[in-house]
Every structure is written in C-alpha cells, then in structure tokens.
Motif scaffolding. Structure first.
Motif, PDB file in Angstrom:
ATOM      1  N   SER A 152     -37.366 -42.882 -10.347  1.00 29.75           N
ATOM      2  CA  SER A 152     -36.435 -42.658  -9.036  1.00 29.75           C
ATOM      3  C   SER A 152     -35.193 -42.170  -9.366  1.00 29.75           C
ATOM      4  O   SER A 152     -34.471 -42.376  -9.959  1.00 29.75           O
ATOM      5  N   GLU A 189     -36.805 -45.210   0.601  1.00 33.52           N
ATOM      6  CA  GLU A 189     -37.404 -44.097   0.049  1.00 33.52           C
ATOM      7  C   GLU A 189     -38.481 -44.350  -0.737  1.00 33.52           C
ATOM      8  O   GLU A 189     -39.604 -43.655  -0.794  1.00 33.52           O
ATOM      9  N   ARG A 190     -38.370 -45.286  -1.552  1.00 32.97           N
ATOM     10  CA  ARG A 190     -39.431 -45.787  -2.466  1.00 32.97           C
ATOM     11  C   ARG A 190     -40.780 -46.123  -1.652  1.00 32.97           C
ATOM     12  O   ARG A 190     -41.961 -45.779  -2.074  1.00 32.97           O
ATOM     13  N   LYS A 225     -41.487 -45.191   1.287  1.00 38.41           N
ATOM     14  CA  LYS A 225     -42.084 -44.375   1.997  1.00 38.41           C
ATOM     15  C   LYS A 225     -42.731 -43.320   1.083  1.00 38.41           C
ATOM     16  O   LYS A 225     -44.046 -42.768   1.253  1.00 38.41           O
ATOM     17  N   ALA A 226     -42.316 -43.161  -0.279  1.00 40.11           N
ATOM     18  CA  ALA A 226     -42.961 -42.294  -1.299  1.00 40.11           C
ATOM     19  C   ALA A 226     -44.321 -42.967  -1.657  1.00 40.11           C
ATOM     20  O   ALA A 226     -45.288 -42.312  -1.641  1.00 40.11           O
ATOM     21  N   GLU A 227     -44.333 -44.199  -1.839  1.00 40.83           N
ATOM     22  CA  GLU A 227     -45.574 -45.066  -2.212  1.00 40.83           C
ATOM     23  C   GLU A 227     -46.662 -44.893  -1.119  1.00 40.83           C
ATOM     24  O   GLU A 227     -47.850 -44.581  -1.141  1.00 40.83           O
ATOM     25  N   GLU A 251     -46.732 -42.515   1.193  1.00 39.29           N
ATOM     26  CA  GLU A 251     -47.285 -41.237   1.138  1.00 39.29           C
ATOM     27  C   GLU A 251     -48.521 -40.938  -0.078  1.00 39.29           C
ATOM     28  O   GLU A 251     -49.374 -40.182   0.108  1.00 39.29           O
ATOM     29  N   ARG A 252     -48.057 -41.688  -1.153  1.00 41.46           N
ATOM     30  CA  ARG A 252     -49.204 -41.622  -2.249  1.00 41.46           C
ATOM     31  C   ARG A 252     -50.410 -42.090  -1.913  1.00 41.46           C
ATOM     32  O   ARG A 252     -51.607 -41.751  -1.963  1.00 41.46           O
ATOM     33  N   PRO A 299     -42.270 -31.452  -6.729  1.00 44.09           N
ATOM     34  CA  PRO A 299     -41.024 -32.329  -6.187  1.00 44.09           C
ATOM     35  C   PRO A 299     -39.914 -31.414  -5.563  1.00 44.09           C
ATOM     36  O   PRO A 299     -39.663 -30.375  -5.885  1.00 44.09           O
ATOM     37  N   GLN A 340     -37.043 -35.373  -2.866  1.00 43.88           N
ATOM     38  CA  GLN A 340     -37.936 -36.230  -3.198  1.00 43.88           C
ATOM     39  C   GLN A 340     -37.311 -37.106  -4.234  1.00 43.88           C
ATOM     40  O   GLN A 340     -36.178 -36.824  -4.801  1.00 43.88           O
ATOM     41  N   THR A 341     -37.388 -38.543  -3.880  1.00 44.54           N
ATOM     42  CA  THR A 341     -36.557 -39.391  -4.798  1.00 44.54           C
ATOM     43  C   THR A 341     -37.136 -40.021  -5.565  1.00 44.54           C
ATOM     44  O   THR A 341     -36.849 -40.978  -6.534  1.00 44.54           O
ATOM     45  N   GLU A 342     -38.795 -40.169  -5.662  1.00 47.30           N
ATOM     46  CA  GLU A 342     -39.660 -40.934  -6.692  1.00 47.30           C
ATOM     47  C   GLU A 342     -40.507 -40.125  -7.110  1.00 47.30           C
ATOM     48  O   GLU A 342     -41.221 -39.342  -6.394  1.00 47.30           O
TER      49      GLU A 342
END
Length: 655
Positions: free
Chosen positions: A148, A155-156, A158-160, A162-163, A443, A447-449
């Motif tokens: 991160s 943000e974490r 959100k990224a998870e 999206e993944r 990235p 992007q944060t993660e």
C-alpha cells in the motif's frame, strides 16, 4: 564440467618405429672422446691499423677447423669404438580374445527446480498484507502480499472490491470460453469421426478394387504365357497309343485327351513272394524274367521291395517285389511274365504266381488351351523323343480372350482411379477466438494498493518481508520454486553426444547414495570448445513428487554411451599407428606368424628392424576402446598372438 570416461586409443609413433632412446655421448659410452680443439699458433703482432674484417675472417676459419676435427673424432668413435646397445629385454605378447567393451559417460550436475520465480517490489510502500512465509506451499494466482502506498482503510477496501469484481468477471468469461471451446471440440470430433468412417470405407473399396485389378493382371499374364500351350510336345521318350481321331480345323478344349504316350523301353513286373524269402531278396538283386508268349527268358533286376502282407488262399503271407527289365523291342504291356531269383544258398526262389508286364510310364497327352487344330503328328505307335512337337493349335480363341481380359483391366483401372479421388471434407468450423485473461491494470498514480500473486505453483524458498515493513521498488521479496520436477544439466563431449537422445533414461545419485531416475528433455547442439573437444549441454528432468531432492544438491550420473559384445579385443599397447605405402597413417598390430602375411604393411627396413623376429605389421580396423583393451573389427582372428613390447628389469618398453 562432467568428466568423460570414454578412453581414446592413443596412437604413438613408438609403436611404428620402436622406442627411440637418446644417443649416448662419447663420455657415457666409454669410447674415444672427440678430439680437443687444435691450438692455433700464435700470430705476430698486428699493426694497429689492420682492418677488423680480416680479424673476423681468421676467427671463423679457426672455429670451422675445430668443428671439423671434433666431428671427425666423433664419427671415428661412433663407427669404430662405440659399444653395442644393450639388449631390449624380454618380448611381451598377448592374444586376441573374445570379449566385450563398453564406453561410459559419467560426471555430476547441480539439481535445480525446473520452474522458479523471484519476485521484487513493484513500487515503494508498506506491506499491509502478508500471506506467506518460508516453506509455505502456494498455487499459481494465490495472493502473496499487498503493498500500500497509502494507509487509508477505505482505499484498501475499494481496491480489494475491485480485485474481487475483476476476478469474478474473469471467472465468468473463462467459463463461457470453456463452454464455447467444448462445443467447438465436439463439432471437430464429430466431423473427424465421420471423415474417418468415410475414409475407412473408401480404403476397403480401394483394397478390394486393387486386389481385383491385380488378379486381372495376373490372368492377362497367364493368357500371354499360355501362347506356349498352343504347341503340345512330348514330355518324355515313347510311342503314341489310343490316338483320338481329329482333323485339322477341329476345335479342341482345354483338358481334352488326344493320345497316350507310353515309355516301353523298360518293362515293370509286380510279383509276390513268400515271407520265408524275406531276407533273401534285396533291391538291386538280379532276376531272370520268363515270358511264356515268346518262350524266352530275359535278365532283370529288383527295383523295390515292399513289405506288405498279402494272405495267400493256401495259407501264409507274401510281400511285393517290383522288378524291371529292358524291352528288347518285341515285348509289350499285358504279357504274362514271371521272375525267378536266387537265394543266398544258391536255391531258386519263385513267386507265388505270375504277373503281367507294365510299361515304364504311361502319360495322357492333354491340350492346355482352347483352339482349332492347326498341325498334327498324331499317329498310333509313332515314336517321339522328349520335346518333339505332337500338334499345334490356332490362336483364334486366345486372341479373343486376351481382348476381353484387357477390357476388364481397363474397366478395373478406371474404377480404381475413381476410388482414389480425395474425399470431400466438411468445412472446418470457424475457430472461436480465445479471450485472453484480463491483465492486471497498470498502476495509476491514484492507485494505493498493489496485490502481488504467485506466478507459479510451488514452495516459498525465501521471504524477505515482514508485516508493516517499508520497502522500496526493486527490493527482493519472495522466491518460489516448484520442486515437483527438478532439472539437472549434464555436459557431454563430442565423442559421446551421438549416443544421447531425447527421452533417454539417466541414472542419478546424491552423496548419500539416494537413486533418482532422470529423462533427457533437451540436447543443446550449440556446443562450446574446451581443451580440444566440444562440450554439449544436456538438460535432464527428474521427478521429485516426494520432495526428497532439494535445490543445490549435486547429483552424480553414469550411463553407457556405447557397447560392443562378443567382439575381438587386444591390449591397447598392441595397436600402433604406422604409415602405409601411400604414406597414410593406419592402425596396425605386429602379428606372430611363421611367414610374412599377404596383407603385411610395407615399412622402411629401419622400422621393420625394431620389430622382433617372427612378428609382422598387419593392418586392423579398430572400434571401441577402454583403458585396457581395444575392439578389433577386422584384420585378426581369435587366439592370434600379437607383440606388446619389451620388458626389462629396470623399465618397460612398448612396441
């Protein structure tokens, strides 16, 4: 680099010309030493202005005089006072033996994982998720760690999310793709099945038509060959009897009997004698024929004795005796005849009853083809010799049959050509494009993660991370190796690379004696030269399902490169390299023989003098060799005696 253990036969010039020792100096030989330099007479003092060139000339002349005098003294010592050389020693010999020779390759190689991946940080940040440690087993796609660049929990999350959405979408697309690929595969399999069925049916028809076509060709060949059957010839010497009445132009059919040919030069008689004379009658025994019709007797001989058992009406039994006699020209078949024999005691032996004379042979003369009678020599009692023409037939029917058969062949050839036309194949379904997996997005600045997944399945061999650790881009993070299959690289030289093939099993072992089985996976033919030979890398894969083999272990390998069994061998020191009459180097041995062999190698006299008496150089063709023996492919026989060298008390000299 692995050590190649294949011995190579060393061909030394000593084998061809003997072992040359340095010439002894005059002092060592005890002869007259070379003459001392002659002292030059003193010269008058030179004028101070004498030229330097003249002084140099005088010095050179003095040196030449010393050299000439010294050389003459040495020549006198060498040819007059020098002692004879010492004896060479005891002659060593060997025998040509029947045995086997093998060439092996051995060495060691480093075991490494066939698949390995070393990961590094892709960005600078903080390890916020760490799912692995050293020794863990992971599968391809498993999340190893998350980096991160910010600390915001939102943000974490959100990224998870999206993944997860990307993975779900990718999974759905993969399932749809698999469904389409399955349908396409089923369509192709069905099409190939129908094509194969059509092809098999067509192949059967082609085979049947080909067989029929070949049969017709054979029939045509037989018809062409039957032209010789238009002429009927006498199969043996004899006379015609029972001649059929036919006229020129009459049609004859294959198998019609036109006459009989009898051989009346020899007459045969079958008689029965009582078994009390069983031991008195033998093949070749002479007999006396009695012919009542002409009231004469004729000499004959026993041709066969058949130990049958004929019961006589009066009791007792008899055996058959076949007798033959030459026809004087006045006898014929069907005449009554008897034959008397003489027993060992001189008493006459008579048959149970008389018999009738038979011709030596009776042959029915048959035509072998249909056709009209063209010429005829058919006459009762006409005499013929073997090969004489009896009759000939016209070829009218044969020509018609040949024409009909050719038409059948043309039809069969046309049918066969039609069957061999290619089968119309169904259109191939348009391939369904493969949907590539969705790549991980590049990235973006916002992007944060960064989620790092395992690129391969295997074991984590190193993990340089800790939770909440700050790392920089490029720092090493995790190393994964799949050790279920290990790889070992062998080094094989140019003498043995031809004996290695892809798929070949190779035995390997570690320092503790554990055995492993490897298979040659790849041979790199782009070798590199080392120490006068070319080395080729050979990659071997080793199954390591139980995990007993780890990275970095050296494994020894050993395999037979080539082998000759039941071959002729001689010791390696028996083979020499010599020059033939054309000056070419060839392999030869010094064979023991009473006289010079026909294939003896022509050598200069000074070289032949180094070979012991009774031994002669003969050429040989060599094959494999090991540290002690050489394979002889041709040139020698088993148990031949060959020269190996001389043995002295202080040293060994080889030929």
């Amino acid at each position: 680099m692995s050590e190649q253990q294949t011995p190579v036969l060393e061909k030394t010039s000593a084998g061809a010309a003997g072992t040359a020792e340095p010439a002894a100096t005059p002092a060592q030989s005890g002869g007259v030493p070379p003459a001392a330099p002659i002292e030059q007479p003193s010269k008058p003092a030179k004028p101070p202005k004498r030229r330097r060139k003249k002084r140099i000339g005088n010095l050179i002349a003095a040196i030449l005089a010393v050299v000439l005098l010294g050389g003459g003294g040495y020549a006198t010592w060498y040819f007059v006072f020098r002692e004879a050389p010492a004896e060479q020693g005891e002659i060593l010999t060997g025998e040509v033996m029947l045995g086997s020779i093998s060439s092996t390759v051995e060495g060691s190689g480093l075991a490494t994982a066939k698949d390995s991946a070393s990961l590094a940080a892709t960005t600078t940040g903080k390890i916020v998720t760490l799912n692995v440690s050293e020794g863990d087993e992971v599968n391809e796609g498993d999340v190893l760690y998350v980096i991160s660049t910010r600390n915001e929990e939102e943000e974490r999350a959100k990224a998870e999310q999206e993944r997860i959405e990307r993975e779900q979408k990718a999974l759905q697309e993969r399932q749809e793709q698999e469904q389409r690929e399955r349908q396409e595969r089923e369509q192709r399999e069905e099409r190939e099945k129908r094509y194969q069925e059509q092809k098999e049916a067509r192949d059967k028809e082609i085979a049947k038509a080909t067989k029929e076509y070949n049969r017709l060709l054979e029939d045509l060949a037989e018809l062409n060959d039957s032209r010789k059957d238009l002429t009927l010839t006498a199969p043996s010497n004899g006379k015609l009897t029972e001649v059929k009445t036919i006229k020129i132009g009459d049609d004859l059919t294959n198998g019609d009997v036109v006459a009989k040919l009898v051989d009346d030069t020899t007459l045969r008689l079958h008689l029965y004698y009582n078994y009390i004379y069983e031991n008195d009658i033998t093949v070749g025994q002479t007999a006396e024929f009695s012919i009542p019709a002409v009231m004469q007797t004729f000499p004959g001989v026993v041709e066969a004795v058949n130990k049958v058992s004929r019961i006589f009406p009066e009791g007792g039994s008899g055996f058959e005796v076949v007798l033959t006699m030459e026809n004087p020209g006045t006898l014929t078949a069907g005449m009554d005849a008897s034959a008397a024999l003489t027993g060992a005691d001189g008493a006459p032996i008579y048959p149970y009853e008389s018999g009738k004379l038979e011709y030596n042979s009776v042959t029915e003369l048959k035509v072998k083809i249909d056709g009209p009678l063209a010429t005829s020599n058919l006459l009762n009692y006409a005499a013929f010799k073997t090969g004489d023409t009896i009759l000939t037939l016209g070829d009218r029917e044969l020509v018609k049959k040949l024409k009909d058969k050719q038409e059948e062949i043309d039809d069969a050839a046309e049918r066969l050509a039609e069957l061999k036309e290619p089968i119309e194949m169904e259109p191939i379904p348009t391939p369904i494009p493969t949907i590539a997996p969705i790549p991980t997005p590049t990235p973006k600045p916002e992007q944060t993660e960064f989620v790092i997944t395992a690129p391969i399945s295997g074991k984590v061999f190193s993990c340089a991370l800790e939770l909440n650790q700050e790392i920089k881009a490029g720092d090493p993070t995790v190393t994964i190796s799949n050790t279920t299959t290990m790889s070992v690289e062998l080094s094989v030289d140019d003498r043995n690379i031809r004996y290695v093939s892809v798929g070949q099993p190779i035995d390997l072992s570690d320092y503790e004696g554990n055995m492993y089985m490897g298979l040659v996976e790849n041979i790199d033919l782009n070798g590199k030269s080392e120490n006068g030979m070319t080395i080729y890398p050979v990659k071997v894969t080793v199954d390591n399902a139980d995990g007993s083999l780890v990275n970095g272990v050296y494994l020894n390998y050993n395999f037979v490169a080539s082998q000759s069994t039941d071959c002729l061998t001689v010791p390696v020191q028996a083979v020499n390299s010599v020059s033939d009459a054309e000056g070419n180097l060839i392999s030869a041995v010094y064979l023991k023989a009473d006289t010079p062999p026909e294939n003896m190698v022509e050598m200069p006299e000074e070289l032949l003098s180094t070979i012991p008496e009774g031994f002669y150089p003969v050429p040989v063709e060599i094959g494999l060799s090991d540290v002690t023996n050489v394979e002889i492919k041709s040139g020698l026989n088993e148990m031949d005696v060959v020269f190996l060298g001389y043995q002295r008390t202080d040293q060994m000299m080889y030929g």
